[in-house]
Enzyme design. Structure first.
Site, PDB file in Angstrom:
ATOM      1  N   GLY A   1      -2.152   4.717  -3.997  1.00  0.00           N
ATOM      2  CA  GLY A   1      -2.782   3.465  -4.377  1.00  0.00           C
ATOM      3  C   GLY A   1      -2.011   2.259  -3.895  1.00  0.00           C
TER       4      GLY A   1
ATOM      5  CB  SER B   1      -0.959  -0.009   1.191  1.00  0.00           C
ATOM      6  OG  SER B   1      -0.300  -0.339   2.377  1.00  0.00           O
TER       7      SER B   1
ATOM      8  N   GLY C   1      -0.227   4.416   0.254  1.00  0.00           N
ATOM      9  CA  GLY C   1      -0.981   5.570   0.754  1.00  0.00           C
ATOM     10  C   GLY C   1      -1.908   6.103  -0.316  1.00  0.00           C
ATOM     11  CB  ALA C   2      -2.822   9.584  -1.230  1.00  0.00           C
TER      12      ALA C   2
ATOM     13  N   GLY D   1      -5.472  -0.217   5.588  1.00  0.00           N
ATOM     14  CA  GLY D   1      -4.665  -1.376   5.176  1.00  0.00           C
ATOM     15  C   GLY D   1      -5.373  -2.690   5.482  1.00  0.00           C
ATOM     16  CG  ASP D   2      -6.245  -3.568   9.380  1.00  0.00           C
ATOM     17  OD1 ASP D   2      -5.110  -4.024   9.139  1.00  0.00           O
ATOM     18  OD2 ASP D   2      -6.506  -2.899  10.400  1.00  0.00           O
TER      19      ASP D   2
END
Lengths: 307, 307
Positions: free
Chosen positions: B218, B213, B215-216, B244-245
């Site tokens: 993608g 991941s 973050g913003a 993230g989960d």
């Protein structure tokens, strides 16, 4: 024996983090929990000074059980009224890098009329064997704003009331011997900016004496016979949580001796308050600093801003 | 049935305050508590989507009992190993004015070898009836760093490992089907700044596929057959805790269907992750946004910074 009354006692949980950053995730390196609430802090200071004290309060749920367990482990004589509603928890976040102390308090539990009646009965019984009765902190939910007035009315020993807002105003009708607002609380309940005039207003409303904590400026006493201002010997930085409670312990110690000399009351209150700023948690204080400071506090007659 | 494994489950307590100011005292206007920990959040998302799931974890003490009670009330199928050590608590402070989310986590409890053996046996039994096994979050104290590798070794269904640091590195030896580090975790364990090259490094060390991941930006998938980058249709502000989960829930859903198409995995993971940013607490998500976003995510082949 000085009896302290803490209707809204709490489990104080302290987390240590390097620095508290709003919006970030932190892992606490250490977690400590112990009994808290303003009257419990007063009892802790008195106990550390070897003064006979008994801590009364209300506790419920797991956090309440932890409060009572901690008092027993600390060897503080206590008598808590057990209720169904869970005691509140206060979270203290200690930043180890910049030494800021951030507090988050939960709202208190809501008590039933029966809960309060049982607690009031235990306070009444304890007051009969007390040298001084100290009532501290907020009131739990479900309890009328007059609750402190009801506890204090008819008590025949000197009393100290340390609360704020409507509970303080309503409490004045029972004529407590001393009330101990801080500067903000004093302004809030009187709407008067000058502490001396605000204190006089509280005396007119029923307070025997007003001992107001002015933060780093020290403390002001307004009583029969005059007004005094006491200043610590030097400004300290540290944890101001519990400094007011240490001051109340000092006031109670002097009241317990009989007719107090107000300069002596202020001297002890300011010295304990300053020593508490050096203590890591509310209810802790630096006993060496207290002893040195007790002789170093300067006490003068106070004059109003428009005298 | 997707089985989630949360060895260091926690009681998540959320306080709402107008604004968190380090060094100040705050009264929380509301207190909510519920079961938390990364695998519990994954199970909560899967349950909300109607996907058969079973949440495994470890719980002890009063906070552990509250975790299990909350899962039962939420209707999430669960099987928790009870231990003597008290479960940790995570405190979330939600600023209602500026919408920041501040987290304080307690260190986990220290388990005995026997505690861990009982838990590992329950994971082994549940894995035999699972479609996918998801292992999430930190390891409790007293457990060797190889604990995830031990749980994953010999499991015959697809596995997802979402942890960090030494537990992630050690877990790679058991050849998990997918690992899901975020950008920071990826850099931490590989020492490589470029996510594509860092992901390839993790695959060489044992990961079947890496879904990272960013973050913003993608998410990135590096797997047999290629690398893909998926971007959300628009940047969102909100609560990134649990995003993230939610992505892991999306990965598990696609793995449960059989041989996954990585663009499809990424599409679902990014859509759920974006929808979780709009959810008020970890494990919550905006189901309408998820449905819209699922068709709007852009997926492309990924190229490294030095290709």
């Amino acid at each position: 024996m000085i009896v302290t009354v803490t209707p809204n006692a709490a489990l104080d949980v302290t987390y240590r983090v390097p620095r508290l950053v709003p919006g970030a995730a932190h892992r606490a390196s250490a977690v400590e929990s112990r009994a808290g609430g303003k009257g419990v802090n007063v009892a802790r200071v008195l106990h550390a000074l070897g003064a006979p004290t008994r801590a009364l309060g209300i506790a419920g749920g797991h956090d309440g059980a932890a409060v009572v367990r901690d008092l027993a482990e600390a060897g503080i004589v206590h008598e808590f009224t057990e209720v169904d509603a869970g005691s509140r928890r206060t979270t203290t976040i200690l930043s180890t890098v910049d030494e800021t102390v951030t507090l988050i308090s939960e709202p208190g539990p809501a008590l039933s009329e029966q809960d309060w009646a049982r607690f009031a009965a235990s306070v009444g019984a304890a007051a009969r064997g007390a040298s001084v009765l100290v009532c501290s902190g907020s009131l739990p939910g479900g309890v009328p704003v007059s609750a402190y007035a009801d506890l204090l009315r008819g008590v025949e020993v000197p009393t100290v009331l340390d609360t704020s807002g409507p509970a303080l105003l309503a409490g004045l009708s029972a004529r407590p011997s001393v009330v101990k607002p801080n500067l903000t609380e004093l302004r809030e309940v009187t709407g008067i900016g000058d502490p001396l005039r605000a204190a006089e207003e509280l005396r007119r409303a029923g307070a025997g004496a007003v001992v107001a904590s002015l933060g780093a400026e020290g403390m002001l006493a307004v009583a029969d016979g005059g007004s005094w201002l006491a200043r610590p010997s030097r400004a300290l930085t540290g944890n101001t949580t519990g400094a007011g409670d240490a001051a109340v312990a000092g006031i109670a110690l002097e009241l317990a001796k009989g007719a107090p000399g107000w300069p002596a009351v202020l001297r002890r209150a300011v010295a304990l308050s300053a020593a508490a700023v050096l203590g890591p948690l509310a209810g802790d204080f630096d006993i060496e600093h207290y002893r040195r400071e007790h002789d170093a506090v300067e006490v003068d007659h106070a004059t109003g801003t428009d005298d």
